[in-house]
Design an enzyme around this catalytic site. Structure first.
Site: not given
Ligand code: H2U
Ligand code: ZN
Length: 333
Positions: A49, A52, A110, A150, A158, A161, A163, A165
């Site tokens: 992850c 993490c 996580h 989201n 994505s 974990h 999280h 934004q």
């Molecule tokens: P979402 O799960 O809502 O997509 O948010 C994850 C965000 O994390 C996504 O905007 C960022 C992605 O650009 N990200 C990073 O900044 N660094 C990473 O190593 C992977 C994802």
């Molecule tokens: Zn994690």
């Protein structure tokens, strides 16, 4: 007040839009997608992850061994310091858009979800949202701060974990611009806040309220579009997350935890959604009331979702399940 049993449209005063409600369609047969079983539970720490503690992110930066909330600049930001000029050529118009994108990990764990976190952990997340709001709004050229999340692969998240934004813009995003216009116009016309007045009506009736405490209410708006859409708002008039007191943030944490636990129980699944806090932008006229929207896609099970397609995309949003029925189901859980 009368409940309309046939097809009708309901007014959304925050967006100056209408939603079509068709309660009579709840009786139609269903032959669509069927249920799949949910994925196995996540481990407390996942070496793969990128959120993490101690792990490397995609860009190569390594996360610290964080113990509480952890916030970093998005490695793939949609907004950056603006550059370049304008396009203003008849109907072809474009403008540079400056801003900041941050990622917030709610906890090092996580496997946790907000519904399963201790209330103090959610209150710490709320304190971090407030602090980010305060510092980003203080940056020159920032007009509004959007705290959002989201959740679930279905909504494009994505990573499981926990999280969210935070995006901060120089210009007002469309949805906020419309809400600003509507709330300001209502205040000018009526001398009171639109959402204060709406909340008073909803609290007097009770039928769309899902959960409440002394400081916050979660309800299914009268004009909800998504089947189990909700709005969370403070009872007292406040504009931004950084205006909440310590007690206010605890009340918010309590409401979020209860609402999310209900969502997870509804279809016995980690309920997917998009949520976001609508906060007063810089130099807002009077009348902006802080609120969060939760827009979950699920309709009748862990896998059967509502699609915004066809008539919804081409004409106007439409729903079958009434907001009152959705609120009653969530309230009882
Ligand atoms: P979402 O799960 O809502 O997509 O948010 C994850 C965000 O994390 C996504 O905007 C960022 C992605 O650009 N990200 C990073 O900044 N660094 C990473 O190593 C992977 C994802
Ligand atoms: Zn994690």
């Amino acid at each position: 007040m009368k409940m309309l049993e046939g097809a009708h449209r309901r007014y959304n005063p925050l967006q100056d839009e209408w939603v079509l409600v068709s309660p009579q369609r709840m009786r139609r047969p269903w032959q669509g997608e069927v249920e799949r079983s949910s994925p196995p539970p996540a481990p407390p720490y996942d070496p793969q992850c990128y959120l993490c503690p101690g792990n490397a992110r995609v860009g190569g930066t390594r996360n610290p061994a964080y113990a509480g909330v952890y916030i970093f600049d998005n490695d793939f930001p949609a907004l950056q310091a603006a550059g370049g000029g304008e396009v203003d050529d008849g109907l072809l118009r474009a403008q540079p858009e400056a801003g900041v994108c941050r990622v917030i990990c709610y906890t090092p764990r996580h496997d946790l979800t907000m519904a399963a976190m201790p209330q103090a952990t959610i209150a710490a997340v709320a304190a971090a949202w407030a602090e980010e709001t305060r510092t980003l709004m203080a940056r020159p050229g920032i007009r509004s701060v959007m705290v959002f999340e989201n959740r679930g692969a279905m909504m494009g998240s994505s990573n499981p974990h926990p999280h969210g934004q935070i995006w901060a813009n120089a210009c007002l995003p469309n949805v906020l611009a419309r809400e600003l216009e509507q709330q300001a116009a209502y205040f000018t016309r009526r001398g009171e806040c639109l959402l204060c007045a709406y909340l008073a009506q909803e609290r007097a009736r009770g039928e769309r309220i899902v959960a409440a405490n002394d400081g916050f209410v979660a309800l299914v708006p009268y004009w909800a579009i998504w089947p189990f859409e909700t709005m969370v708002l403070p009872v007292a008039h406040q504009g931004r997350l950084d205006e909440l007191s310590d007690a206010g943030r605890e009340q918010l944490a309590d409401i979020l935890q209860r609402l999310l636990a209900k969502y997870d129980r509804l279809f016995e699944t980690a309920f997917p959604y998009s949520m976001g806090f609508h906060q007063a932008p810089a130099a807002a006229p009077p009348g902006w009331h802080l609120h969060a929207h939760f827009l979950p896609p699920l309709l009748r099970s862990a896998t059967v979702r509502k699609f915004m397609v066809g008539y919804e995309l081409m004409a106007m949003p439409q729903r079958d399940l009434t907001p009152e029925a959705a609120a009653a189901r969530l309230r009882e859980l």
